[in-house]
Design a protein around this motif. Structure first.
Motif, PDB file in Angstrom:
ATOM      1  N   ALA A   1       0.858  -1.183   0.000  1.00 41.41           N
ATOM      2  CA  ALA A   1       0.000   0.000   0.000  1.00 41.41           C
ATOM      3  C   ALA A   1       0.891   1.227   0.000  1.00 41.41           C
ATOM      4  CB  ALA A   1      -0.917   0.015   1.224  1.00 41.41           C
ATOM      5  N   ASN A   2       0.608   2.176  -0.873  1.00 44.29           N
ATOM      6  CA  ASN A   2       1.350   3.434  -0.820  1.00 44.29           C
ATOM      7  C   ASN A   2       0.452   4.595  -1.227  1.00 44.29           C
ATOM      8  OD1 ASN A   2       1.617   3.867  -3.775  1.00 44.29           O
ATOM      9  ND2 ASN A   2       3.003   2.105  -3.703  1.00 44.29           N
ATOM     10  N   VAL A   3       0.847   5.762  -0.776  1.00 47.09           N
ATOM     11  CA  VAL A   3       0.160   7.009  -1.098  1.00 47.09           C
ATOM     12  C   VAL A   3       1.222   8.006  -1.538  1.00 47.09           C
ATOM     13  CG1 VAL A   3      -1.272   8.890  -0.237  1.00 47.09           C
ATOM     14  CG2 VAL A   3      -1.633   6.566   0.621  1.00 47.09           C
ATOM     15  N   ARG A   4       0.983   8.644  -2.676  1.00 54.37           N
ATOM     16  CA  ARG A   4       1.888   9.692  -3.123  1.00 54.37           C
ATOM     17  C   ARG A   4       1.067  10.938  -3.453  1.00 54.37           C
ATOM     18  NH1 ARG A   4       3.740   7.159  -9.003  1.00 54.37           N
ATOM     19  NH2 ARG A   4       1.663   7.102  -9.947  1.00 54.37           N
ATOM     20  N   TYR A   5       1.663  12.084  -3.183  1.00 53.22           N
ATOM     21  CA  TYR A   5       0.968  13.349  -3.425  1.00 53.22           C
ATOM     22  C   TYR A   5       1.886  14.265  -4.221  1.00 53.22           C
ATOM     23  CZ  TYR A   5      -1.819  17.536  -2.704  1.00 53.22           C
ATOM     24  OH  TYR A   5      -2.597  18.659  -2.923  1.00 53.22           O
ATOM     25  N   ARG A   6       1.507  14.539  -5.465  1.00 57.09           N
ATOM     26  CA  ARG A   6       2.306  15.419  -6.310  1.00 57.09           C
ATOM     27  C   ARG A   6       1.905  16.872  -6.022  1.00 57.09           C
ATOM     28  NH1 ARG A   6       0.816  11.341 -10.050  1.00 57.09           N
ATOM     29  NH2 ARG A   6       2.562  10.160 -10.921  1.00 57.09           N
ATOM     30  N   VAL A   7       2.622  17.487  -5.115  1.00 53.49           N
ATOM     31  CA  VAL A   7       2.352  18.893  -4.827  1.00 53.49           C
ATOM     32  C   VAL A   7       2.491  19.698  -6.105  1.00 53.49           C
ATOM     33  CG1 VAL A   7       3.101  20.892  -3.480  1.00 53.49           C
ATOM     34  CG2 VAL A   7       3.148  18.597  -2.465  1.00 53.49           C
ATOM     35  N   ASN A   8       3.509  19.407  -6.863  1.00 51.06           N
ATOM     36  CA  ASN A   8       3.674  19.895  -8.233  1.00 51.06           C
ATOM     37  C   ASN A   8       4.587  18.899  -8.931  1.00 51.06           C
ATOM     38  OD1 ASN A   8       6.458  20.691  -7.638  1.00 51.06           O
ATOM     39  ND2 ASN A   8       5.547  22.467  -6.578  1.00 51.06           N
ATOM     40  N   ASP A   9       5.005  19.217 -10.141  1.00 52.50           N
ATOM     41  CA  ASP A   9       5.795  18.246 -10.890  1.00 52.50           C
ATOM     42  C   ASP A   9       7.181  18.046 -10.305  1.00 52.50           C
ATOM     43  OD1 ASP A   9       5.782  16.511 -13.285  1.00 52.50           O
ATOM     44  OD2 ASP A   9       7.492  17.770 -13.873  1.00 52.50           O
ATOM     45  N   ASN A  10       7.572  18.888  -9.345  1.00 50.69           N
ATOM     46  CA  ASN A  10       8.922  18.827  -8.799  1.00 50.69           C
ATOM     47  C   ASN A  10       8.971  18.499  -7.313  1.00 50.69           C
ATOM     48  OD1 ASN A  10      10.209  19.772 -11.297  1.00 50.69           O
ATOM     49  ND2 ASN A  10       9.193  21.707 -10.844  1.00 50.69           N
ATOM     50  N   PHE A  11       7.822  18.141  -6.722  1.00 48.34           N
ATOM     51  CA  PHE A  11       7.801  17.849  -5.298  1.00 48.34           C
ATOM     52  C   PHE A  11       6.761  16.776  -5.022  1.00 48.34           C
ATOM     53  CE2 PHE A  11       6.467  18.662  -0.881  1.00 48.34           C
ATOM     54  CZ  PHE A  11       7.703  18.555  -0.253  1.00 48.34           C
ATOM     55  N   MET A  12       7.220  15.610  -4.505  1.00 48.24           N
ATOM     56  CA  MET A  12       6.308  14.501  -4.265  1.00 48.24           C
ATOM     57  C   MET A  12       6.674  13.776  -2.977  1.00 48.24           C
ATOM     58  SD  MET A  12       5.580  11.013  -6.428  1.00 48.24           S
ATOM     59  CE  MET A  12       6.858  10.139  -5.538  1.00 48.24           C
ATOM     60  N   PRO A  13       5.913  13.980  -1.901  1.00 47.97           N
ATOM     61  CA  PRO A  13       6.058  13.134  -0.721  1.00 47.97           C
ATOM     62  C   PRO A  13       5.267  11.834  -0.894  1.00 47.97           C
ATOM     63  CG  PRO A  13       4.486  14.868  -0.282  1.00 47.97           C
ATOM     64  CD  PRO A  13       4.992  15.091  -1.686  1.00 47.97           C
ATOM     65  N   TYR A  14       5.662  10.784  -0.158  1.00 49.41           N
ATOM     66  CA  TYR A  14       4.967   9.504  -0.245  1.00 49.41           C
ATOM     67  C   TYR A  14       5.131   8.721   1.042  1.00 49.41           C
ATOM     68  CZ  TYR A  14       9.523   7.248  -0.867  1.00 49.41           C
ATOM     69  OH  TYR A  14      10.806   6.789  -0.668  1.00 49.41           O
ATOM     70  N   VAL A  15       4.249   7.763   1.247  1.00 49.40           N
ATOM     71  CA  VAL A  15       4.398   6.761   2.302  1.00 49.40           C
ATOM     72  C   VAL A  15       4.163   5.405   1.667  1.00 49.40           C
ATOM     73  CG1 VAL A  15       3.766   8.264   4.224  1.00 49.40           C
ATOM     74  CG2 VAL A  15       1.969   7.038   2.989  1.00 49.40           C
ATOM     75  N   ARG A  16       4.830   4.374   2.215  1.00 49.49           N
ATOM     76  CA  ARG A  16       4.765   3.035   1.620  1.00 49.49           C
ATOM     77  C   ARG A  16       4.745   1.972   2.719  1.00 49.49           C
ATOM     78  NH1 ARG A  16       8.510  -1.044  -0.530  1.00 49.49           N
ATOM     79  NH2 ARG A  16       7.665  -1.921  -2.464  1.00 49.49           N
ATOM     80  N   PHE A  17       3.873   0.987   2.535  1.00 50.68           N
ATOM     81  CA  PHE A  17       3.803  -0.189   3.397  1.00 50.68           C
ATOM     82  C   PHE A  17       3.960  -1.408   2.509  1.00 50.68           C
ATOM     83  CE2 PHE A  17       1.087  -3.739   4.674  1.00 50.68           C
ATOM     84  CZ  PHE A  17       1.585  -4.034   5.939  1.00 50.68           C
ATOM     85  N   ALA A  18       4.832  -2.342   2.896  1.00 53.00           N
ATOM     86  CA  ALA A  18       5.052  -3.524   2.060  1.00 53.00           C
ATOM     87  C   ALA A  18       5.498  -4.688   2.922  1.00 53.00           C
ATOM     88  CB  ALA A  18       6.099  -3.240   0.977  1.00 53.00           C
ATOM     89  N   THR A  19       5.226  -5.892   2.437  1.00 56.33           N
ATOM     90  CA  THR A  19       5.649  -7.109   3.133  1.00 56.33           C
ATOM     91  C   THR A  19       6.445  -7.993   2.175  1.00 56.33           C
ATOM     92  OG1 THR A  19       3.662  -8.389   2.590  1.00 56.33           O
ATOM     93  CG2 THR A  19       3.570  -7.033   4.565  1.00 56.33           C
ATOM     94  N   GLY A  20       7.238  -8.895   2.758  1.00 58.44           N
ATOM     95  CA  GLY A  20       8.020  -9.841   1.968  1.00 58.44           C
ATOM     96  C   GLY A  20       8.236 -11.120   2.737  1.00 58.44           C
ATOM     97  N   TYR A  21       8.770 -12.139   2.052  1.00 55.05           N
ATOM     98  CA  TYR A  21       8.975 -13.434   2.705  1.00 55.05           C
ATOM     99  C   TYR A  21      10.024 -14.242   1.961  1.00 55.05           C
ATOM    100  CZ  TYR A  21       6.652 -16.184  -0.943  1.00 55.05           C
ATOM    101  OH  TYR A  21       6.353 -16.821  -2.131  1.00 55.05           O
ATOM    102  N   ARG A  22      10.496 -15.292   2.627  1.00 56.71           N
ATOM    103  CA  ARG A  22      11.273 -16.359   2.007  1.00 56.71           C
ATOM    104  C   ARG A  22      10.536 -17.670   2.249  1.00 56.71           C
ATOM    105  NH1 ARG A  22      17.368 -15.918   4.200  1.00 56.71           N
ATOM    106  NH2 ARG A  22      16.235 -15.644   6.162  1.00 56.71           N
ATOM    107  N   PRO A  23      10.508 -18.580   1.271  1.00 54.71           N
ATOM    108  CA  PRO A  23       9.772 -19.838   1.454  1.00 54.71           C
ATOM    109  C   PRO A  23      10.388 -20.700   2.554  1.00 54.71           C
ATOM    110  CG  PRO A  23      10.317 -19.473  -0.863  1.00 54.71           C
ATOM    111  CD  PRO A  23      11.094 -18.479  -0.075  1.00 54.71           C
ATOM    112  N   GLY A  24       9.543 -21.448   3.257  1.00 57.39           N
ATOM    113  CA  GLY A  24      10.023 -22.500   4.150  1.00 57.39           C
ATOM    114  C   GLY A  24      10.378 -23.737   3.340  1.00 57.39           C
TER     115      GLY A  24
END
Length: 856
Positions: A602-625
């Motif tokens: 899940a992520n959210v990005r906000y283009r304040v303008n074409d030269n400024f973009m804050p964002y937040v990101r949530f992600a998961t990962g794994y290795r197989p058993g």
């Protein structure tokens, strides 16, 4: 074989020059990569990628509408029609190299008809305030800060305004601008690699924030990102891709973590380093991130190619050299193209084996080639067929012997004592087919691949086993010979579409792997002959099969706010058996296991303008058993569970990407927190290793990349990474306690590079350099039994370069590691008895070289 490769490179170079002479300067079609963005920026990208001038006439032409994406082969007028279609605007040509964008009413008023015919018109009489020109500008690379060539002659135009190059990446499996992607990424372009003189992974790795590695030499490397490592990893935590194809085994049974693919860096578009888990789009074993090698695609519109030659000398070492060449040949009326290339690299070596009186034992040869065919009969359909081969042949390791407790070399800083040569050989073969078809509503992509990887290595264990079996009167040397083979088939199918409200991507993935690891502990009698005693002979065949489905949705809540959600569900089946004989091992029947794991994004990005973009990101990962080894204690009780579980990771990231309106400054800053649970580790039980889920850890940090053009002729780039990775609880099987730092993870890594360009005899010359700093690290855990602790000190390395661009030729003189720093890269301490030396891999000493790169 070496003579054959060299001959092939020479032939390719000759063919390349011959073909270039026949090329036509008037190229009507262009291979364009323009992501979804505002019209103003899209027109600027179009100008840069075609070399045209595009004029936006009057205030009635608004440039803030969202247009694109545009990917594929287009004429300039086709591209303009596609980009302008959503805006209601049109265009008319001014001359052979310029177009004007106007409203339909303005075009009618000027020419009497709303037409886009290619008539030659003069520039309208307008005021400077109402005329905005977007033109092809000389650019500098944004990945490593290396300036691009300013024009074909090599002369720097005095009246042009330079800007940082806009880099397009495929991190999210669609083409996007680097600064639009809501995650921390580094893109090392071909110019960055050229400036560094990089031919293999270790040449660029310590310039990338949060990227760490351990290595015994080319081909034997473990890659870690953001401190996601337990030391000697059970299986990879960082994925390796060649274009869209995953490399290597997904299991814990063929030491894949220590055999990360070391691709010869010839004919590359870029190397993308994605930080943070990539489990949704890329699947298993991408917990820490991903390293993606992106090769140059055949171009159906233009002849061209490259030739490179390099020679270098290393202080206290041997002579190295490399050569590579690639040629691009359009076929069938610009509907097909063939790209063929090859390379050969020789590392001269710099470590000496005193026990065998061998000098420069780490000398290595790396060679291979690629054949790449692209067929694009229409603008909608493309078929790309690729065959890639690479071999590595190395005589020994880059490790010298140091005292574990004091860090003082046992002999010299470049000396080791090995009773057996620690040779390494690897053969990698890859064939892939990528088919793309663009419907009106979406693009369908199919990627099929088949690869084989075979790695042979010998590790000298004499210091450990010779004393254990009675000393040199019984055995003079004992070495572990190991072979790891993997045959892997993959198939990915995905469908992606873009719209004014929703962008989406769905897909499926399948892989089937057959692997086998062979190990033999080889003793030698006092005379040096091979002993008939069978200490250990082990074969571990294994199979892995995985099915996965994945999808991403991006909602354009407003023109500025985007919200993305993604999920992947993977199911795998595994089996493994142990066919062993000898004093230290036995036979174990087939064991099977299966696993199902979801991952999320899940992520959210906000283009304040074409030269400024804050964002937040949530992600998961794994290795197989998977199924575990079967080991019993003296009472016949199992020392480990019959299977081990997948380990999982959750990551939280926030960042900002900012740039100046004139594209002369870019900044990428991110902070992250990672929670890693049920870590798969190798647990030592009664002196033997089993896999267990016996630890948890956390990692938090900061990453920053700054690139600037303070003046047209000066490029500066700085990278910085801070990582605090530590155990979140006691881990007795690792010998670690809560709060102890994870191995091979420096708290701080940093690099500062600069390049200055100046005129010299009517040609463009340059001078530049880079300073790299790596903080101190732990090689293991304080109470570890099988891998005792060793403290790796910090080091600083300085590289300098100078040269000249003459037409399409770049001549570069360079000096790597100017101060001749004996930087310690990594350490292995498990090959000798307690108190014995640590095998410490050493940074290449001061190296002088000359390289010549020709592009045509």
């Amino acid at each position: 074989m070496r003579l054959g490769v060299t001959s092939m490179l020479a032939c390719v170079g000759i063919v390349s020059v011959s073909v270039a002479a026949e090329s036509n300067a008037a190229i009507l079609r262009h291979n364009l990569h323009i992501p979804r963005q505002t019209l103003d920026v899209a027109l600027k990208d179009l100008a840069q990628q075609t070399g045209l001038q595009i004029v936006r006439f009057s205030d009635a032409v608004k440039g803030d509408a969202m247009v694109g994406p545009l990917n594929g082969n287009y004429s300039a007028e086709q591209a303009l029609r596609e980009l302008l279609a959503p805006t209601g605007l049109t265009y008319r040509p001014l001359n052979d190299r310029a177009y004007i964008v106007v409203t339909t009413q303005e075009l009618t008023q000027k020419s009497g008809a709303a037409t886009t015919s290619p008539e030659r018109l003069s520039l309208p009489n307008v005021s400077p305030q109402s005329l905005q020109v977007t033109q092809a500008e000389p650019s500098v690379v944004g990945g490593g800060g290396t300036p691009a060539e300013s024009n074909a002659s090599g002369n720097s135009p005095s009246n042009s305004v330079r800007s940082l190059e806009e880099i397009i990446v495929t991190a999210q499996k669609v083409e996007e601008r680097l600064r639009d992607i809501p995650m921390s990424i580094t893109a090392m372009t071909s110019r960055d690699l050229q400036a560094l003189g990089a031919t293999q992974f270790v040449d660029f790795a310590n310039t990338v924030p949060s990227l760490n590695f351990t290595s015994s030499g080319v081909g034997q490397t473990q890659v870690n990102l953001r401190g996601i490592t337990s030391g000697y990893n059970v299986s990879p935590t960082v994925g390796i891709y060649v274009d869209d194809v995953p490399y290597g085994s997904s299991t814990a049974f063929v030491v894949g973590a220590q055999l990360a693919l070391d691709v010869g860096l010839f004919d590359m578009t870029r190397v993308e380093i994605l930080r943070g888990p990539q489990g949704t789009l890329y699947g298993a074993s991408t917990m820490g991130g991903l390293v993606k090698y992106v090769t140059n695609m055949p171009d159906t519109t233009a002849y061209g190619g490259t030739v490179r030659a390099n020679v270098s000398g290393t202080q206290d070492g041997g002579v190295g050299y490399d050569a590579s060449s690639a040629v691009n040949i359009p076929l069938v009326d610009d509907k097909a193209a063939l790209r063929v290339g090859g390379f050969y690299t020789h590392n001269g070596g710099y470590v000496n084996n005193l026990a065998r009186n061998d000098k420069d034992v780490d000398a290595a040869d790396m060679y291979g080639g690629r054949v790449d065919f692209l067929f694009a009969p229409t603008d909608r359909l493309s078929v790309r067929l690729t065959a890639f081969a690479q071999d590595i042949d190395r005589d020994g390791s880059i490790a010298a012997d140091f005292d574990r407790s004091t860090g003082v070399p046992i002999d010299g800083k470049l000396d080791q004592r090995r009773q057996m040569p620690e040779t390494f050989e690897q053969s990698f073969r890859l064939a892939s087919a990528t088919v793309k078809y663009s419907f009106d509503f979406a693009t369908l992509t199919s990627i099929s691949s088949y690869q084989t990887v075979s790695s042979d290595a010998i590790t000298d264990f004499s210091a450990l086993y010779v004393p254990a079996f009675g000393g040199p009167g019984v055995f003079s040397a004992v070495g572990l010979a190991r072979n790891a083979d993997t045959d892997k088939f993959t198939q990915e199918l995905r469908l992606s579409g873009t719209g004014s409200v929703v962008d989406w991507l769905i897909g499926g993935f399948y892989t089937k792997e057959d692997s086998e690891q062979f190990q033999q502990l080889q003793p030698y009698d006092p005379s040096g002959a091979r002993s008939p005693v069978n200490l250990l002979t082990l074969t571990v065949p294994s199979k892995y099969e995985e099915y996965a489905a994945f999808g991403n949705l991006t909602f354009h809540v407003t023109d500025k706010l985007d919200v993305t959600g993604g999920v992947r569900y993977a199911h795998n089946k595994q089996q493994q058996e142990q066919l062993g004989s000898g004093l230290l091992i036995g036979v174990v029947p087939v064991r099977k296991d299966s696993d199902s794991v979801p991952t999320y994004l899940a992520n959210v990005r906000y283009r304040v303008n074409d030269n400024f973009m804050p964002y937040v990101r949530f992600a998961t990962g794994y290795r197989p058993g998977g199924p575990n080894a079967v080991l019993n204690d003296l009472n016949g009780q199992p020392m480990a569970l019959p299977t081990f579980d997948d380990d999982r990771l959750t990551s939280y990231e926030a960042g900002v990407k900012v740039g100046s309106a004139d594209r002369r400054f870019n900044a990428d800053v991110s902070v992250y927190y990672v929670d890693w649970k049920d870590i798969q580790i190798t647990a030592i039980r009664n002196g033997l290793g089993v896999i267990a889920n016996a630890a948890k850890a956390r990692s938090e940090g900061l990453e920053m990349t700054l690139t600037a053009l303070p003046m047209d002729d000066l490029t500066i780039m700085g990278t910085f990474g801070y990582t605090n990775a530590e155990l979140a609880a006691d881990a007795p099987d690792l010998g670690g306690v809560k709060g102890e730092s994870l191995p091979d993870t420096p708290s701080i890594t940093a690099a500062l590079s600069a390049e200055y360009r100046f005129a010299l005899s009517n040609y463009e010359a340059f001078a530049g350099g880079i300073v790299r700093y790596v903080d101190d690290r732990n090689g293991s855990f304080d109470l570890a039994q099988g891998m005792p602790q060793y403290k790796l000190p910090n080091y600083t390395a300085v590289d300098l370069r100078t040269g000249m661009n003459v037409g399409g030729t770049r001549v570069q003189l360079y000096c790597r590691n100017v101060t001749n720093e004996r930087g310690q890269l990594s350490a292995i301490t498990g090959t000798s008895v307690a108190g014995g030396p640590a095998n410490v891999s050493i940074l290449q000493p001061r190296t002088y070289g000359l390289s010549v790169d020709v592009s045509f």
